[in-house]
Design an enzyme around this catalytic site. Structure first.
Site, PDB file in Angstrom:
ATOM      1  N   ALA A   1     -13.993  -3.436  -6.068  1.00  0.00           N
ATOM      2  CA  ALA A   1     -13.542  -2.315  -6.895  1.00  0.00           C
ATOM      3  C   ALA A   1     -14.434  -2.152  -8.112  1.00  0.00           C
ATOM      4  CB  ALA A   1     -12.091  -2.523  -7.311  1.00  0.00           C
ATOM      5  N   LYS A  60     -13.678  -5.096   1.374  1.00  0.00           N
ATOM      6  CA  LYS A  60     -14.584  -4.004   0.999  1.00  0.00           C
ATOM      7  C   LYS A  60     -16.059  -4.362   1.174  1.00  0.00           C
ATOM      8  CE  LYS A  60     -11.408  -1.634  -2.095  1.00  0.00           C
ATOM      9  NZ  LYS A  60     -11.211  -0.959  -3.396  1.00  0.00           N
ATOM     10  N   ASP A  72     -14.007   5.336  -3.692  1.00  0.00           N
ATOM     11  CA  ASP A  72     -13.451   4.766  -4.917  1.00  0.00           C
ATOM     12  C   ASP A  72     -14.146   5.276  -6.172  1.00  0.00           C
ATOM     13  OD1 ASP A  72     -11.319   3.232  -4.038  1.00  0.00           O
ATOM     14  OD2 ASP A  72     -12.506   1.418  -3.773  1.00  0.00           O
ATOM     15  N   TYR A 105      -1.837  -0.175  -9.064  1.00  0.00           N
ATOM     16  CA  TYR A 105      -0.841   0.894  -8.986  1.00  0.00           C
ATOM     17  C   TYR A 105       0.512   0.397  -8.481  1.00  0.00           C
ATOM     18  CZ  TYR A 105      -2.269   0.855  -4.072  1.00  0.00           C
ATOM     19  OH  TYR A 105      -2.559   0.471  -2.793  1.00  0.00           O
ATOM     20  N   GLY A 108      -3.206   3.435 -12.151  1.00  0.00           N
ATOM     21  CA  GLY A 108      -4.080   3.489 -10.993  1.00  0.00           C
ATOM     22  C   GLY A 108      -3.734   4.556  -9.980  1.00  0.00           C
ATOM     23  N   SER A 118       0.810  -1.213   0.000  1.00  0.00           N
ATOM     24  CA  SER A 118       0.000   0.000   0.000  1.00  0.00           C
ATOM     25  C   SER A 118       0.848   1.270   0.000  1.00  0.00           C
ATOM     26  CB  SER A 118      -0.926   0.021   1.225  1.00  0.00           C
ATOM     27  OG  SER A 118      -1.671   1.225   1.240  1.00  0.00           O
ATOM     28  N   LYS A 119       0.436   2.231  -0.813  1.00  0.00           N
ATOM     29  CA  LYS A 119       1.073   3.545  -0.862  1.00  0.00           C
ATOM     30  C   LYS A 119       0.286   4.583  -0.060  1.00  0.00           C
ATOM     31  CE  LYS A 119       3.107   2.771  -5.451  1.00  0.00           C
ATOM     32  NZ  LYS A 119       4.526   2.795  -5.051  1.00  0.00           N
ATOM     33  N   GLY A 121     -13.277  -8.120 -13.948  1.00  0.00           N
ATOM     34  CA  GLY A 121     -13.479  -8.366 -12.526  1.00  0.00           C
ATOM     35  C   GLY A 121     -14.858  -7.958 -12.064  1.00  0.00           C
TER      36      GLY A 121
END
Length: 272
Positions: A132, A69, A106, A217, A238, A17-18, A128
């Site tokens: 998301a 989620k 999101d 991402y 992303g 994770s960023k 998908g």
């Protein structure tokens, strides 16, 4: 040592994770006291995690990533209209009363990098059918796209999502060829992410002007995006969505708008 307000991002895995880099960057730019952390939470531990955090007044909430989620929505005390409509939550906010409100940043984050593009009445392909994808489909419904093909292993779930969002379209097998009329391809699956298999799909059917948008991402330049650029297609990584959705969450957690005037510097930091 005095306590400071903090938020975090939870998921499993979470090392990639960023989000901590983004939120800490904004806190520093604004000179605000606070912290932002990353915590790995297994699915079986999610209930206990929320029960513990709701008792911590310094905890302002958390961003939620794979695979929580859907579960986060069910475990919250309240849900706003957006999270309820999407049917998934990527952001939990703790109120002063200790109650947890589920929201979803999101959908608006996804829309930010394509804000100037017109897909009204056009054909779209989404890879998908998870949490998301729900946010993506909500955004596409708002844009009144013409037809959506969801490439999914679970075609029943994909069909239910189309019905839920009132979108014209059809579920197709995960490995089905892309339709030549596709103007926007969105990868909402984790394929291509570090630690996951690559997304293998033939971009040959896409015509000139088509847009390929990969929500992954990490890595920033996925094989999917590299192939799109090789073919001269518009490729969107992303990071724009990540920053966009984080900015909405930041305002909820720390009660201050994110300093978006520093986006160029932030993107450089995230890609260094």
């Amino acid at each position: 040592m005095s306590s400071v307000p903090y938020a975090e991002v939870i998921g499993d895995p979470i090392a990639q994770s960023k989000s901590p880099t983004i939120h800490k960057f904004w806190l520093e730019k604004l000179g605000l006291p606070g912290d932002y952390r990353a915590r790995r939470v297994a699915a079986d531990d999610l209930f206990d995690f929320f029960e513990q955090r709701r008792r911590e007044p310094d905890w302002r909430g958390c961003n939620v990533t794979i695979p929580h989620k859907l579960s986060a929505l069910d475990l919250s005390d309240r849900r706003d209209d957006l999270a309820d409509s999407i049917g998934a939550s990527n952001c939990i906010v703790r109120g002063d009363d200790g109650l947890l409100t589920a929201t979803n940043t999101d959908s608006d984050g996804f829309a930010e990098p394509i804000a100037g593009m017109d897909f009204c009445g056009r054909e779209v392909a989404v890879i998908g059918a998870g949490g998301a994808a729900r946010a993506v489909l909500m955004s596409l419904a708002r844009r009144e796209v013409g037809f959506v093909r969801i490439h999914a292993r679970d075609r029943v779930r994909a069909g239910e999502l189309l019905e839920h969002f009132g979108l014209p379209g059809e579920p197709v097998p995960f490995d089905a060829p892309l339709a030549s009329a596709t103007t926007l391809l969105v990868n909402s699956s984790p394929l291509g992410m570090i630690g996951q298999p690559a997304l293998e799909i033939d971009l040959g059917p896409l015509g000139e002007g088509a847009v390929v948008y990969d929500l992954v991402y990490n890595p920033l330049e996925t094989l999917l995006l590299a192939e799109a650029r090789r073919r001269g297609l518009c490729a969107i990584d992303g990071l724009g969505m990540l920053i966009g959705q984080a900015a909405i969450a930041f305002a909820e957690f720390f009660e201050s708008p994110a300093p978006r005037e520093h986006d160029a510097e932030l993107r450089k930091l995230l890609t260094s």
